[in-house]
Design a protein around this motif. Structure first.
Motif: not given
Length: 511
Positions: A46-71
């Motif tokens: 999703l071009n994260y973090p350029g494009t926001p991704c909202l994940f609630p506190p009860d998230t148990i599985v989070l997929d941020l693969s294939h994005n532009n995170m640098e740290g």
């Protein structure tokens, strides 16, 4: 008019912004799911973090693969206390805050592969005590050394690390893995020029080891790595090794867990100029396959595949390279039907410790010099006329009870080993004993390991100590001689008596 155009543009921008917001909301709604335990959020590509991704506190599985995170900052996942699976592969991550995973005590699965981490040894895994799966492969570190935080991952079962730039392995590289109960281990290497013997010996009792080897030089180092993998796993897989580029002449892969598909991929013809190939003590099974892979090895002279689980399946006639001179198939599951399937070019053949019962239908081997058949089920010494050049024969530890010394005397043997057989010590055994004591041929293990099995009264007696009288061993001849002597004695007595009577009659007449 100017005001109308301005209002129109403002309205269009408003609509464009509204549609973008709606699309984003729809994407988030589609990408975010929930379970009875918590939310599953998919923000991959999703071009994260350029494009926001909202994940609630009860998230148990989070997929941020294939994005532009640098740290990874400490606050990025700090509110996700129930997070169990985190996918971060294929980003640009080059740094991780030391407190990055402090708020994720139940994280079980972490994939941070294919990023730009320069040194995985410093990654803050000490907080992830529940971690069972960790993939840190394909980052940019060139010297692999696992930090102390790896040793604290007591629940870790799957570990994947390394990259094609790795050039060095030392004993301390993996020492933190010694106390872990890993089940699966994947290691990616480059064309490493330094490998300290013993580096991988820390691994033990693994269900699977995968070595992805991007190399074609320094194969002596590869041999050390494979030697260190002895007994570490029941399933070893080797990937990416460009066997076509290996101008290798001798290869010894003894005591690994190699199988046909591991060493001989279907898509290539490996080791094209090899002269000696040794794959003893592995897990090869199919003789038909092994014979076929030798066809392109035009220089192969020595092929050793002892102590595997090799058997002969119903198969068209086996095809071998014509260059083969020495074949070692000791310690497998081969029966008599293998004999006509062997190459005629052999000078040495070892079929010891198989299930051979008789040497029948064997192709004539005019060049065979050495034949090893120890530990089979032979009832007699093979007919040596099939092997006109044979000098050495080993048939010890078989089921041979009697030996025809005439077969041996007429051969060209210079060394014979037929000890540890269940010899029946009747009178014929005297000829065997005499032959072994007088021949110029080397009789291996004579006399100590040649003992009687039957009759029971001689069980365990050395052959050289067995003795029978001539009369006992030739009872028929002895009986005939005795009868003949008795007849002769009777005839002589009869003649003597008759002569005495004639002389008495003559004397009376004269008087």
């Amino acid at each position: 008019m100017m005001e109308v155009d301005t209002n129109a543009r403002s309205f269009k921008n408003y609509l464009k912004w509204s549609f973008t917001l709606v699309e984003l909301c729809v994407a988030l709604l589609l990408s975010a799911g929930s379970t009875t335990e918590g939310s599953v959020v998919n923000c991959s590509a999703l071009n994260y973090p350029g494009t926001p991704c909202l994940f609630p506190p009860d998230t148990i599985v989070l997929d941020l693969s294939h994005n532009n995170m640098e740290g990874i900052r400490w606050q990025d996942f700090s509110l996700l206390s129930g997070l169990r699976r985190l996918f971060l592969q294929f980003n640009r991550i080059n740094s991780v805050d030391t407190q990055a995973f402090k708020g994720n005590p139940v994280l079980e699965y972490l994939d941070i592969s294919h990023n730009c981490l320069p040194q995985i040894s410093s990654l803050p895994f000490a907080n992830l005590l529940a971690l069972s799966y960790l993939d840190v492969s394909n980052n940019v570190d060139e010297v692999l050394r696992l930090g102390s935080s790896f040793g604290q991952l007591e629940h870790l079962q799957v570990l994947k690390l390394g990259n094609p730039h790795i050039t060095s392995f030392r004993k301390e590289s993996f020492q933190e893995l010694g106390a872990l109960k890993l089940k699966e281990f994947l290691l990616i290497t480059g064309d490493f020029s330094e490998y300290e013997s013993g580096s991988l010996k820390v691994l033990h009792d693994l269900e699977r080891v995968t070595l992805e080897l991007n190399m074609w030089k320094n194969l002596d180092k590869l041999m050390l790595m494979l030697e260190d993998s002895i007994n570490s796993t029941d399933a070893l897989t080797i990937l990416n090794l460009d066997l076509l580029r290996v101008n290798l002449k001798s290869l010894d892969l003894t005591k690994n867990s190699l199988q046909e598909e591991t060493l001989f991929p279907d898509c290539v013809k490996p080791f094209p100029v090899i002269q000696s190939l040794v794959i003893d003590y592995n897990k090869f099974a199919h003789l038909g396959f092994l014979s076929s892979v030798t066809l392109h090895m035009k220089d192969l002279v020595n092929f050793s595949a002892s102590f595997n689980n090799i058997h002969l399946e119903p198969h068209p006639p086996l095809m071998w390279t014509r260059s083969l001179r020495r074949l070692n198939l000791r310690g497998n599951q081969l029966f008599d039907d293998v004999l006509p399937q062997l190459p005629e070019s052999l000078e040495m053949l070892d079929l010891s410790f198989n299930q051979i019962k008789a040497i029948t239908n064997m192709v004539p081997m005019k060049n065979l010099v050495e034949l090893y058949l120890s530990g089979n089920h032979l009832k007699s010494i093979p007919e040596l006329s099939l092997f006109t050049s044979i000098n050495l024969l080993h048939v010890d530890q078989n089921d041979i009870e009697a030996v025809d010394t005439h077969v041996i005397r007429s051969s060209r043997l210079t060394e014979l080993k037929f000890s540890h057989n269940p010899f029946h010590c009747d009178c014929d055994i005297l000829y065997v004993s005499e032959f072994c004591q007088t021949t110029s041929m080397s009789i291996v293990d004579w006399p100590a390991e040649f003992r009687c099995k039957t009759p029971e009264s001689l069980n365990g007696t050395e052959l050289r100590h067995v003795s029978y009288s001539w009369a006992w061993c030739h009872s028929g001849v002895f009986a005939f001689i005795m009868l003949l002597c008795t007849g002769v004695a009777a005839a002589v007595g009869y003649i003597a008596v008759k002569r005495c009577k004639r002389l008495r009659y003559s004397s009376v007449s004269t008087w």
